[in-house]
Design an enzyme around this catalytic site. Structure first.
Site, mmCIF file in Angstrom:
data_model
loop_
_atom_site.group_PDB
_atom_site.id
_atom_site.type_symbol
_atom_site.label_atom_id
_atom_site.label_comp_id
_atom_site.label_asym_id
_atom_site.label_seq_id
_atom_site.Cartn_x
_atom_site.Cartn_y
_atom_site.Cartn_z
ATOM 1 N N HIS A 52 0.835 -1.195 0.000
ATOM 2 C CA HIS A 52 0.000 0.000 0.000
ATOM 3 C C HIS A 52 0.866 1.240 0.000
ATOM 4 O O HIS A 52 2.048 1.195 0.347
ATOM 5 C CB HIS A 52 -0.929 0.016 1.218
ATOM 6 N N CYS A 84 1.682 3.223 12.013
ATOM 7 C CA CYS A 84 2.656 2.939 10.961
ATOM 8 C C CYS A 84 2.798 4.187 10.093
ATOM 9 O O CYS A 84 1.975 5.099 10.175
ATOM 10 C CB CYS A 84 2.235 1.738 10.114
#
Length: 705
Positions: free
Chosen positions: A66, A221
């Site tokens: 991603h 993250c």
């Protein structure tokens, strides 16, 4: 809101090669083919760069590459069921289910929430089993929409013989894959959503501990789309299995709901599964802490929960003392090495110091421009005794020059305290700021300068950190960060500076300044080479910052009679401008040697280099360090030598060519930069052309969509 996924974005049971890069490339092409991305190369480069930071494979044969990218025009999901599976870095083997999440740089909150919900669903075995058993791309789209609450999952239907034979054969080749395939056939049609990890406390069963522990956690993250939420759900599930109350704060792109302070106060320990800094970490001060990369929260949630339970019973366990570094690069319980801790602290101190220095230095240069060099002798009197309606003998120019000079001088007076204060902040968070500033002020008072500020900041930070790790009663926790830690750390750090360290460091500083002031000829050129190499070796990293801080710290000592500090500042600034300018020039001279993304970065590097932002060359160095860094070193060393050898000066600490008015012998300054830029650009082109393999040369050519 357009569909996140369509049947055209789903690929079933296809061989996409053996490398994760080929899978990501294929999925990026699918996104572009549906008009959801403006270019393949930019999206592929951004996704691969994210993959290289942390592998996106997770347990269960799943991968979720991603990224956020300016090449993406609308939030999109592309899915591939691979045959054979491809290794994406998961501990339990390669992945046969790959979801590619492509988010625009400015994705709206609704899309981000849906993407996060999908990531959380992917850790549910029944959902992934349904995906493995799906017959058609339309079935996959229905399953995904069902998980996202956008539609109903398809009705369960028996799988015809051989419908998923290729995928099953590929999956069966990996550890545990056969069980996943049979599970898929049995559970077709279910699609659970994500778990709310910030809701009410869990109901507990029997706990293996004599006392039911209460834990809190933070997950985060860099992208904040997938790993953040998967780690949260994994930790909650692992805690529930063990009868432990765990509530998680997800600090992701779709927003964060902070944990209730009452929940934190009642917690026995905290888990940080993060790759970035934890926001407002001081909320958890005093709690035993287990810290690790976010991926460990997905791969080993049970182990992290058990470690947190053990830490809650261990009086010697590591505790949150307000350390600034939430990110960890190892799994050793969250303890950084001394080297990485010092590096982070120094970089933090320098980064917070720069605004004081940049503004102050430019104002001093402006004061000289308006009021002349003698303004240093008259500024105090002019500012105090004159005004706009009572101008001094030199008129408006002298008055404004005196005001600018005095503001700049006062700003530079914060240099050492700010450096020390924020070094301490990096080590001990907010409780370290006051002791650090005080220790820095003591260093300045004793003439210990830049070196004294570093030593004082480290002392204050480490003392505050150690005090913060002490186990204290819960009622005392609130007093620790605001009273006890600042008081004791200030006494210890500043006392040591006064009684032991300040004098010797001041003597070293005076000796160093005297040596630099006496440099001429060959010695000055040699210093220019060294400074140039330091500025280019890590492009904004610790070595670069040491050279820059060294130059800035001496800037205030420069004068008409002692221009060595100004020459050093000019050498550092000119050498730091070379790498980004050289990469920009190289991408213009030989476009074929650079990817489309690098050519786009090259356009921005012109401005970044001209403004003395060395980090503009980092994208090139990260992609090809063995060619870019040596070439940058060569040009920057030459530029530093020319500047020092010709006596170019700079009274401004930043700004590049835009502070030309503060540079002495500006034409030679520009010439030195041009020479270094051309040398580095030609060197990197030569290295890419002749010091490369055929394979890498082929990769450099962008592939048409």
């Amino acid at each position: 809101m357009s569909d996140l996924i369509t049947p055209e974005l789903v690929t079933l049971d296809k061989d996409l090669g053996t490398e994760r890069s080929s899978v990501i490339r294929y999925l990026a092409e699918q996104v572009a083919a549906q008009g959801r991305s403006t270019e393949v190369d930019g999206l592929y480069a951004d996704a691969l760069a994210r993959e290289n930071k942390t592998s996106t494979g997770v347990p269960g044969g799943i991968a979720i590459p991603h990224c956020r990218s300016t090449a993406v025009s609308e939030a999109t999901l592309a899915m591939a069921r691979l045959a054979p599976p491809v290794d994406f870095g998961a501990k339990d083997g390669p992945a046969d289910l790959v979801f590619f999440i492509a988010a625009p740089d400015g994705a709206d909150q609704e899309h981000l929430k849906l993407l996060s919900k999908l990531a959380r669903s992917l850790i549910k075995k029944d959902f992934t089993a349904s995906l493995r058993a799906a017959r058609t791309p339309a079935d996959v789209v229905a399953l995904v929409n069902g998980a996202l609450g956008l539609g109903d999952a398809p009705a369960s239907t028996p799988e015809p013989a051989g419908a998923h034979a290729a995928g099953a054969a590929g999956v069966a080749a990996t550890a545990g894959a056969g069980s996943r395939t049979s599970e898929a056939a049995a559970t077709l049609g279910t699609a659970p959503g994500g778990t709310d990890t910030t809701g009410p406390a869990l109901e507990h069963g029997a706990s293996t501990d004599t006392k039911v522990r209460r834990l809190v956690a933070v997950t985060a993250c860099p992208t904040g789309i997938a790993h953040t939420y998967m780690a949260a759900d994994s930790l909650v599930a692992a805690a529930k299995e063990r009868g432990i109350d765990l509530q998680v704060e997800t600090q992701g792109s779709s927003g964060a709901t902070p944990l209730d302070p009452a929940v934190i106060a009642a917690a026995d320990a905290v888990i940080f599964a993060v790759d970035v800094d934890v926001r407002d970490k001081q909320r958890f001060a005093g709690l035993p802490v287990i810290s690790a990369p976010v991926k460990r929260g997905i791969d080993e949630p049970g182990e992290m929960v058990e470690e947190a339970v053990a830490a809650a019973s261990n009086p010697n366990a590591r505790r949150v003392a307000g350390t600034a570094g939430g990110e960890q690069t190892d799994d050793d319980g969250g303890r950084d090495g001394i080297g990485s801790t010092l590096k982070r602290a120094l970089l933090t101190g320098v980064s917070y110091m720069i605004p004081f220095v940049a503004g102050g230095g430019l104002l001093i240069a402006l004061g000289f421009l308006l009021g002349g060099y003698l303004i240093t002798e008259t500024a105090d009197v002019v500012v105090l005794e004159n005004s706009l309606v009572n101008l001094p003998a030199g008129g408006l120019g002298e008055y404004l020059g005196a005001v600018a000079f005095k503001i700049g001088q006062l700003s530079l007076g914060f240099l050492v305290p700010a450096l020390a204060g924020y070094i301490a902040y990096a080590l001990a968070d907010r409780p370290g700021i006051a002791p650090g500033f005080v220790a820095g002020a003591v260093a300045g008072f004793m003439g210990a300068g830049f070196l004294g500020g570093i030593v004082g900041g480290l002392l204050a930070g480490y003392v505050a950190m150690m005090i913060g790790r002490l186990s204290v009663p819960r009622w005392l926790r609130s007093l620790m960060p605001v009273v006890i830690i600042p008081l004791v750390a200030s006494i210890v750090a500043s006392g040591l500076m006064f009684l032991v360290l300040g004098g010797p460091i001041a003597a070293i500083t005076v000796g160093l300044n005297n040596w630099l002031s006496g440099l001429t000829g060959t010695a000055a050129v040699g210093l220019g080479v060294i400074l140039g190499l330091m500025m280019a070796v890590d492009l904004g990293g610790p070595v670069n910052k040491v050279a820059y801080s060294f130059a800035v710290a001496g800037l205030g000592a420069g004068s008409i009679d002692n221009q060595a500090p100004w020459q050093i500042m000019a050498a550092v600034m000119a050498a730091g401008m070379v790498p980004p300018l050289a990469m920009a020039l190289a991408t213009s001279l030989d476009r074929r040697r650079f990817t489309l993304a690098e050519r786009e970065n090259g356009k921005a590097a012109w401005l970044l280099g001209a403004a003395f932002i060395s980090e503009g060359a980092i994208p090139f160095a990260a992609a090809d360090p063995l060619r870019v860094i040596p070439a940058s070193l060569l040009g920057s060393a030459v530029t530093g030598a020319i500047v020092m050898g010709t006596g170019v000066t700079s009274q401004a600490p930043h700004g590049g060519i835009f502070v030309f008015f503060a540079i002495g012998n500006v034409l030679m300054f520009i010439l030195a930069i041009l020479v270094g830029t051309v040398i580095s650009a030609l060197a990197v082109i030569a290295l890419k052309r002749y010091a490369t393999s055929k394979k890498s040369a082929a990769v450099a050519e962008p592939v048409a969509a």
